[in-house]
Scaffold this motif. Structure first.
Motif, PDB file in Angstrom:
ATOM      1  N   SER A  13       0.842  -1.186   0.000  1.00 25.53           N
ATOM      2  CA  SER A  13       0.000   0.000   0.000  1.00 25.53           C
ATOM      3  C   SER A  13       0.886   1.248   0.000  1.00 25.53           C
ATOM      4  CB  SER A  13      -0.928   0.020   1.210  1.00 25.53           C
ATOM      5  OG  SER A  13      -0.181   0.188   2.391  1.00 25.53           O
ATOM      6  N   PHE A  14       0.323   2.331  -0.469  1.00 27.67           N
ATOM      7  CA  PHE A  14       1.001   3.617  -0.389  1.00 27.67           C
ATOM      8  C   PHE A  14      -0.041   4.707  -0.259  1.00 27.67           C
ATOM      9  CE2 PHE A  14       0.726   2.457  -4.889  1.00 27.67           C
ATOM     10  CZ  PHE A  14       0.091   3.551  -5.453  1.00 27.67           C
ATOM     11  N   HIS A  15       0.362   5.800   0.345  1.00 28.89           N
ATOM     12  CA  HIS A  15      -0.504   6.965   0.565  1.00 28.89           C
ATOM     13  C   HIS A  15       0.427   8.158   0.658  1.00 28.89           C
ATOM     14  CE1 HIS A  15      -4.111   8.960   2.528  1.00 28.89           C
ATOM     15  NE2 HIS A  15      -3.176   9.871   2.522  1.00 28.89           N
ATOM     16  N   GLU A  16       0.360   9.028  -0.333  1.00 31.22           N
ATOM     17  CA  GLU A  16       1.243  10.187  -0.316  1.00 31.22           C
ATOM     18  C   GLU A  16       0.658  11.319  -1.138  1.00 31.22           C
ATOM     19  OE1 GLU A  16       4.778   8.409  -2.089  1.00 31.22           O
ATOM     20  OE2 GLU A  16       4.449   9.601  -3.891  1.00 31.22           O
TER      21      GLU A  16
ATOM     22  N   THR B  12      -6.209   5.349  -6.309  1.00 36.55           N
ATOM     23  CA  THR B  12      -6.999   6.568  -6.489  1.00 36.55           C
ATOM     24  C   THR B  12      -6.069   7.771  -6.545  1.00 36.55           C
ATOM     25  OG1 THR B  12      -7.337   6.845  -4.103  1.00 36.55           O
ATOM     26  CG2 THR B  12      -9.053   5.669  -5.312  1.00 36.55           C
ATOM     27  N   ILE B  13      -6.464   8.738  -7.366  1.00 35.35           N
ATOM     28  CA  ILE B  13      -5.795  10.042  -7.423  1.00 35.35           C
ATOM     29  C   ILE B  13      -6.867  11.063  -7.068  1.00 35.35           C
ATOM     30  CG2 ILE B  13      -4.635  11.730  -8.875  1.00 35.35           C
ATOM     31  CD1 ILE B  13      -3.597   9.420 -10.578  1.00 35.35           C
ATOM     32  N   ASP B  14      -6.687  11.758  -5.967  1.00 38.54           N
ATOM     33  CA  ASP B  14      -7.671  12.708  -5.448  1.00 38.54           C
ATOM     34  C   ASP B  14      -9.043  12.052  -5.300  1.00 38.54           C
ATOM     35  OD1 ASP B  14      -5.793  14.745  -5.289  1.00 38.54           O
ATOM     36  OD2 ASP B  14      -6.186  15.426  -7.327  1.00 38.54           O
TER      37      ASP B  14
ATOM     38  N   LEU C  47      -9.125  12.847 -13.087  1.00 36.72           N
ATOM     39  CA  LEU C  47      -9.523  11.600 -13.733  1.00 36.72           C
ATOM     40  C   LEU C  47     -11.038  11.556 -13.839  1.00 36.72           C
ATOM     41  CD1 LEU C  47      -7.230   9.019 -11.907  1.00 36.72           C
ATOM     42  CD2 LEU C  47      -7.021   9.790 -14.256  1.00 36.72           C
ATOM     43  N   ARG C  48     -11.545  10.979 -14.917  1.00 32.74           N
ATOM     44  CA  ARG C  48     -12.986  10.823 -15.076  1.00 32.74           C
ATOM     45  C   ARG C  48     -13.420   9.491 -14.514  1.00 32.74           C
ATOM     46  NH1 ARG C  48     -14.115  11.249 -21.141  1.00 32.74           N
ATOM     47  NH2 ARG C  48     -12.008  10.454 -21.250  1.00 32.74           N
ATOM     48  N   ASP C  49     -14.610   9.450 -13.979  1.00 29.96           N
ATOM     49  CA  ASP C  49     -15.202   8.179 -13.570  1.00 29.96           C
ATOM     50  C   ASP C  49     -15.720   7.506 -14.826  1.00 29.96           C
ATOM     51  OD1 ASP C  49     -14.755   8.305 -10.838  1.00 29.96           O
ATOM     52  OD2 ASP C  49     -16.557   9.494 -10.497  1.00 29.96           O
TER      53      ASP C  49
ATOM     54  N   GLY D 242       1.060  17.866  -5.395  1.00 31.30           N
ATOM     55  CA  GLY D 242      -0.186  18.461  -4.954  1.00 31.30           C
ATOM     56  C   GLY D 242      -1.397  17.546  -5.080  1.00 31.30           C
ATOM     57  N   ARG D 243      -1.201  16.327  -5.521  1.00 33.11           N
ATOM     58  CA  ARG D 243      -2.301  15.365  -5.665  1.00 33.11           C
ATOM     59  C   ARG D 243      -2.179  14.296  -4.593  1.00 33.11           C
ATOM     60  NH1 ARG D 243      -5.462  16.011 -10.649  1.00 33.11           N
ATOM     61  NH2 ARG D 243      -4.306  17.567 -11.805  1.00 33.11           N
ATOM     62  N   ARG D 244      -3.325  13.896  -4.070  1.00 31.82           N
ATOM     63  CA  ARG D 244      -3.353  12.830  -3.063  1.00 31.82           C
ATOM     64  C   ARG D 244      -3.486  11.492  -3.792  1.00 31.82           C
ATOM     65  NH1 ARG D 244      -7.911  10.736  -0.475  1.00 31.82           N
ATOM     66  NH2 ARG D 244      -9.046  12.427  -1.473  1.00 31.82           N
ATOM     67  N   ILE D 245      -2.439  10.666  -3.700  1.00 34.03           N
ATOM     68  CA  ILE D 245      -2.490   9.352  -4.352  1.00 34.03           C
ATOM     69  C   ILE D 245      -2.480   8.267  -3.283  1.00 34.03           C
ATOM     70  CG2 ILE D 245      -1.453  10.152  -6.494  1.00 34.03           C
ATOM     71  CD1 ILE D 245       1.180   8.961  -5.643  1.00 34.03           C
ATOM     72  N   GLN D 246      -3.323   7.273  -3.506  1.00 33.38           N
ATOM     73  CA  GLN D 246      -3.431   6.141  -2.586  1.00 33.38           C
ATOM     74  C   GLN D 246      -3.474   4.867  -3.404  1.00 33.38           C
ATOM     75  OE1 GLN D 246      -7.134   7.432  -0.714  1.00 33.38           O
ATOM     76  NE2 GLN D 246      -6.019   7.528   1.220  1.00 33.38           N
ATOM     77  N   GLY D 247      -2.878   3.821  -2.859  1.00 33.92           N
ATOM     78  CA  GLY D 247      -2.921   2.528  -3.504  1.00 33.92           C
ATOM     79  C   GLY D 247      -2.914   1.419  -2.475  1.00 33.92           C
TER      80      GLY D 247
END
Length: 163
Positions: free
Chosen positions: A61-64, A91-93, A137-139, A68-73
């Motif tokens: 996992s990562f979270h950083e 996810t990005i933002d 990113l678009r859904d 300026g963008r919040r990225i999580q995995g």
């Protein structure tokens, strides 16, 4: 030396001699060999049951914040696969980014199909680099309450063909 209940030596002459000298008997050597063989046979099973480290040595996992963008995995386990072969939820933002694993073990994203990256984190950072300053990113799969989905189905706003 093996002593019986009456104080007499019990066992074969070799066992009594081996015990008197301090050497292990054949039975003790056979037990030791059998235990070693059992440990060797179980080693691959134990090794396979432990989770493998993921690419890049991260913990799955990562979270950083990157540019300026919040990225999580998060690496989600998939039934029937090893831990390192799970599915990444990125996810990005707060918007999902789909990653694909290539046959050579590298990763690519829906934002950049032409370049491969060694880890999911590198692929996610590259996707952020591809996004412009005001872009998101678009859904790709809108929910059932989304207005465009309702219009497409002919149930909202009076547009579309009704059957």
């Amino acid at each position: 030396m093996v002593i019986g209940a009456g104080g007499m030596a019990v066992g074969t002459e070799q066992q009594v001699t081996a015990a008197a000298v301090g050497r292990p008997t054949r039975r003790e050597v056979a037990r030791g060999l059998l235990a070693s063989l059992a440990a060797l046979a179980l080693a691959p099973v134990v090794a396979a049951s432990r989770p493998l480290p993921t690419a890049g040595g991260d913990s799955g996992s990562f979270h950083e914040t990157y540019r300026g963008r919040r990225i999580q995995g998060v690496l989600l386990p998939v039934a029937g696969r090893r831990a390192a072969e799970g599915e990444w939820q990125i996810t990005i933002d707060g918007r999902p980014l789909h990653l694909m694993r290539r046959a050579d073990g590298t990763w690519l994203s829906m934002a950049d199909h032409y370049t491969s990256y060694a880890t999911p984190l590198e692929a996610t950072r590259a996707a952020v680099d591809q996004l412009g300053p005001g872009q998101r990113l678009r859904d790709l799969a809108p929910g059932p309450m989304d207005a465009t989905h309702a219009d497409h189905m002919g149930t909202g706003g009076g547009h579309g063909v009704r059957a």
